[in-house]
Design an enzyme around this catalytic site. Sequence first.
Site, PDB file in Angstrom:
ATOM      1  N   HIS A   1      25.276  73.101  36.762  1.00 64.85           N
ATOM      2  CA  HIS A   1      25.321  73.824  38.035  1.00 64.85           C
ATOM      3  C   HIS A   1      24.078  74.675  38.182  1.00 64.85           C
ATOM      4  O   HIS A   1      23.618  75.288  37.214  1.00 64.85           O
ATOM      5  CB  HIS A   1      26.562  74.710  38.121  1.00 64.85           C
ATOM      6  CG  HIS A   1      27.826  73.945  38.339  1.00 64.85           C
ATOM      7  ND1 HIS A   1      28.037  73.184  39.461  1.00 64.85           N
ATOM      8  CD2 HIS A   1      28.928  73.799  37.571  1.00 64.85           C
ATOM      9  CE1 HIS A   1      29.228  72.615  39.386  1.00 64.85           C
ATOM     10  NE2 HIS A   1      29.787  72.956  38.243  1.00 64.85           N
TER      11      HIS A   1
ATOM     12  N   HIS B   1      39.843  65.068  30.180  1.00 70.50           N
ATOM     13  CA  HIS B   1      39.884  66.456  29.671  1.00 70.50           C
ATOM     14  C   HIS B   1      41.273  67.074  29.518  1.00 70.50           C
ATOM     15  O   HIS B   1      41.632  68.014  30.222  1.00 70.50           O
ATOM     16  CB  HIS B   1      39.007  67.370  30.520  1.00 70.50           C
ATOM     17  CG  HIS B   1      39.040  67.130  32.010  1.00 70.50           C
ATOM     18  ND1 HIS B   1      40.209  67.044  32.720  1.00 70.50           N
ATOM     19  CD2 HIS B   1      38.039  66.965  32.909  1.00 70.50           C
ATOM     20  CE1 HIS B   1      39.926  66.848  33.994  1.00 70.50           C
ATOM     21  NE2 HIS B   1      38.622  66.783  34.137  1.00 70.50           N
TER      22      HIS B   1
ATOM     23  N   HIS C   1      32.433  60.875  30.202  1.00 70.11           N
ATOM     24  CA  HIS C   1      32.650  61.861  31.275  1.00 70.11           C
ATOM     25  C   HIS C   1      31.433  62.773  31.429  1.00 70.11           C
ATOM     26  O   HIS C   1      31.347  63.829  30.817  1.00 70.11           O
ATOM     27  CB  HIS C   1      33.902  62.692  30.951  1.00 70.11           C
ATOM     28  CG  HIS C   1      34.423  63.469  32.115  1.00 70.11           C
ATOM     29  ND1 HIS C   1      35.761  63.642  32.355  1.00 70.11           N
ATOM     30  CD2 HIS C   1      33.786  64.139  33.110  1.00 70.11           C
ATOM     31  CE1 HIS C   1      35.921  64.380  33.440  1.00 70.11           C
ATOM     32  NE2 HIS C   1      34.745  64.706  33.912  1.00 70.11           N
TER      33      HIS C   1
ATOM     34  N   HIS D   1      41.971  62.933  36.661  1.00 67.39           N
ATOM     35  CA  HIS D   1      41.838  64.388  36.522  1.00 67.39           C
ATOM     36  C   HIS D   1      43.215  64.948  36.853  1.00 67.39           C
ATOM     37  O   HIS D   1      43.598  65.018  38.014  1.00 67.39           O
ATOM     38  CB  HIS D   1      40.766  64.883  37.500  1.00 67.39           C
ATOM     39  CG  HIS D   1      40.663  66.375  37.624  1.00 67.39           C
ATOM     40  ND1 HIS D   1      39.517  67.067  37.316  1.00 67.39           N
ATOM     41  CD2 HIS D   1      41.546  67.309  38.045  1.00 67.39           C
ATOM     42  CE1 HIS D   1      39.710  68.362  37.530  1.00 67.39           C
ATOM     43  NE2 HIS D   1      40.933  68.537  37.979  1.00 67.39           N
TER      44      HIS D   1
ATOM     45  N   ASP E   1      32.441  66.186  29.723  1.00 63.07           N
ATOM     46  CA  ASP E   1      32.564  66.800  31.053  1.00 63.07           C
ATOM     47  C   ASP E   1      31.327  67.666  31.340  1.00 63.07           C
ATOM     48  O   ASP E   1      31.431  68.750  31.935  1.00 63.07           O
ATOM     49  CB  ASP E   1      33.850  67.608  31.201  1.00 63.07           C
ATOM     50  CG  ASP E   1      34.179  67.914  32.660  1.00 63.07           C
ATOM     51  OD1 ASP E   1      33.451  67.429  33.567  1.00 63.07           O
ATOM     52  OD2 ASP E   1      35.153  68.642  32.903  1.00 63.07           O
TER      53      ASP E   1
ATOM     54  N   HIS F   1      28.594  64.445  34.370  1.00 63.51           N
ATOM     55  CA  HIS F   1      28.179  64.625  35.767  1.00 63.51           C
ATOM     56  C   HIS F   1      26.655  64.692  35.795  1.00 63.51           C
ATOM     57  O   HIS F   1      26.063  65.599  35.218  1.00 63.51           O
ATOM     58  CB  HIS F   1      28.775  65.911  36.353  1.00 63.51           C
ATOM     59  CG  HIS F   1      30.269  65.876  36.424  1.00 63.51           C
ATOM     60  ND1 HIS F   1      30.945  65.325  37.487  1.00 63.51           N
ATOM     61  CD2 HIS F   1      31.219  66.289  35.548  1.00 63.51           C
ATOM     62  CE1 HIS F   1      32.258  65.429  37.269  1.00 63.51           C
ATOM     63  NE2 HIS F   1      32.446  66.006  36.094  1.00 63.51           N
ATOM     64  N   LEU F   2      26.055  63.713  36.453  1.00 63.37           N
ATOM     65  CA  LEU F   2      24.588  63.675  36.507  1.00 63.37           C
ATOM     66  C   LEU F   2      24.044  64.215  37.835  1.00 63.37           C
ATOM     67  O   LEU F   2      22.836  64.390  37.985  1.00 63.37           O
ATOM     68  CB  LEU F   2      24.082  62.253  36.265  1.00 63.37           C
ATOM     69  CG  LEU F   2      24.337  61.718  34.840  1.00 63.37           C
ATOM     70  CD1 LEU F   2      23.844  60.276  34.713  1.00 63.37           C
ATOM     71  CD2 LEU F   2      23.676  62.593  33.785  1.00 63.37           C
ATOM     72  N   ARG F   3      24.951  64.454  38.785  1.00 55.99           N
ATOM     73  CA  ARG F   3      24.625  65.167  40.039  1.00 55.99           C
ATOM     74  C   ARG F   3      23.706  64.425  41.011  1.00 55.99           C
ATOM     75  O   ARG F   3      23.462  64.905  42.101  1.00 55.99           O
ATOM     76  CB  ARG F   3      24.019  66.545  39.755  1.00 55.99           C
ATOM     77  CG  ARG F   3      24.898  67.456  38.944  1.00 55.99           C
ATOM     78  CD  ARG F   3      26.107  67.917  39.726  1.00 55.99           C
ATOM     79  NE  ARG F   3      26.905  68.872  38.960  1.00 55.99           N
ATOM     80  CZ  ARG F   3      28.220  68.767  38.807  1.00 55.99           C
ATOM     81  NH1 ARG F   3      28.885  67.762  39.354  1.00 55.99           N
ATOM     82  NH2 ARG F   3      28.897  69.663  38.120  1.00 55.99           N
TER      83      ARG F   3
END
Lengths: 307, 421
Positions: B303, B226, B52, B173, B299, B54-56
Amino acid sequence: MIKHLRSAADLDAATATLILDTAGEMAALAGREVKKLPTLRGRTVVNLFYEDSTRTRISFEAAAKRLSADVINFSAKGSSVSKGESLKDTALTLQAMGADAVVIRHPASGAPHRLAAWVDGSVVNAGDGTHEHPTQALLDAYTMRSRLGRLDGLRVAIVGDVLHSRVARSNVLLLTTLGAQVTLVGPPTLIPVDIAAALSPQTKVSYDLDSVLPDMDVVMMLRVQTERMQDSYFPSSREYSRRYGLDLARMRKLPEHAIVMHPGPMNRGMEITPEVADSSRSTIVEQVANGVSARMAVLYLLLGGKA
Amino acid sequence: MTSYLLRGVSVLGAASQDLALVDGRISDKLPADAEIIDAAGLVALPGLVDLHTHLREPGREDAETVETGSRSAALGGYTAVFAMANTSPVADTAGVVEQVWRLGREAGLVDVQPIGAVTVGLAGKQLAELGAMASSAANVRIFSDDGHCVADPRLMRRALEYVKAFDGIIAQHAEEPRLTEGAQMHEGEVSTRLGLTGWPAVAEEAIIARDVLLAEHVGSRLHVCHVSTAGSVEVLRQAKARGVRVTAEVTPHHLLLTDELAASYDPVYKVNPPLRTASDVEALRAALVEGVIDIVATDHAPHATEDKECEWAYARPGMVGLETALPVVLSVLGDRWDLIAERMSRTPARIAGLTGHGTDLNVGDPANLTLVDPSARRVVDPSELASRSRNTPYAGTTLPGRIVATFLRGEPTVLDGKAVK
């Protein structure tokens, strides 16, 4: 003295009492022909308002002006805020202009806490989201003390939409600090979870207004927005009024000396009937006058004045 | 290809030994020109696998790219990460998942395995072309609308059923959207005090309860992202006892942090699902040890500064986590190396059907491994993170363990605690 007033929890009993006593001195001033004190001459107070709130803004403005401070009104409408400037950038701008105090009204809970990290001056919370409104609690406490002579041991019912009310949170904290016993009354949907644990263990909760009224010294009615109906917090405004509205019949259940308060603006006919709002027990207009004195006391003490 | 000899290493806490990495595999032979790495006092773990991340990229390259995220992962001891689908454009077509997969190959720091969206645009209306993503070069097996819940029960049922054709798995989720409208933090004492709209535990538990029943009904595999509440643990425990094919993950931050941190109104602590109470943390830790929760997944949610340096309600939820995950887990589980390998490497690889990762470091296994100095302690400094973002909730916290080196198929991606490229 504390530097910021972000929450009523920032005030211990001694500080809160000092503010109320100082507010009394400020109120005495209001009776004079010249209502101004030179105390904050040369100091700058910024009213930073992200929400429309004419009554709170002019109350703070009058308070600062009576203390001879320079007042800058910065409202979200028609300023750079509507062009998407961040709170931080606004804070840095106010900082550069040398604001000694920033009075902030903001729709997001905790915005005053964030602001305090970015400015050197004092931050006064004039209402943040559904969090707190500490100067309202101070003026309410001042009003109770003026009318009833004490706060310690006073029994106060706060009735209505406690869940969304910043007034209720600040009042519970401040009144408990000053020894009053608070009972929150409303439909279960509008009483937040774990409220006693969250604010003060002495706080009581009731869903039955009629059973609470005979024991109260003060009943404070909160504004209930009819839009809450759309979210099923209650079935209809008529049902709400029947169960939790304060009308003459209910007012008669109060002890003879008890007072009726409302932070305004009122929904006449919803949470309070006009007969009650305009009765001699109602302190609603007094609360407005006391608001200026309480805010004068806060600005005076935060900005280093001596009592 | 350079060969390496890890001298005096402790494999999963066992007695120290020498470990040779030759031609990308663990070897019992050693070429004379092997580079010797003094690994005395270091523990070797199979390379960590994060289900899990997030590589954006594509879309928010200002917050993270596949490359910076891969570097962050390698520095955290990972050799494989699964990239969530909520990019812009959304990873809901073979084209986008192949792009992410290719960017991962080009970065060459970890194996980047794209996760495909369950529904078109994460909108929860219509299934994305799951088969096309499965058949693509990216070979997608995990599908998730993460960030959004597949709330429509019929759509969830269909998704669970449909992916059986290629042994896929739906990673949910779990968040009932009507119960969390406007939600800002865990609903409880602290949210009441702070005047922030509550995210009730039941909004997670109700979806997990529904989904395990759906998975049971259609005989499919379900993975729960999560997990954050004690109640969810109980729902999972019962489902597993009945034989439902459900697996679950917990994040490092839900194993360590509580909702009290929101009192600062600093959105670095804002995350979805939100930080819960101390009793939830306790239940999650116990469930992880017991195996009711199968794995730790980060996760990792980078940002940009402006998305966190603002009012709580306006901030985006999420925390970076790749570089601190193992230290946090070490602080929670202690030096139970085999358990850590199970929860952070072997089981996630098995859930994902990922071969070559999560092996036992026996001779012949692919040399995907990481070396940890368990005696080191580090103070987390956000400015030192390799992630492009700085939103770590651990700034100033001292955490145990330091990742000294990571090898991907025998090639170092991290040496002396620094990324090789």
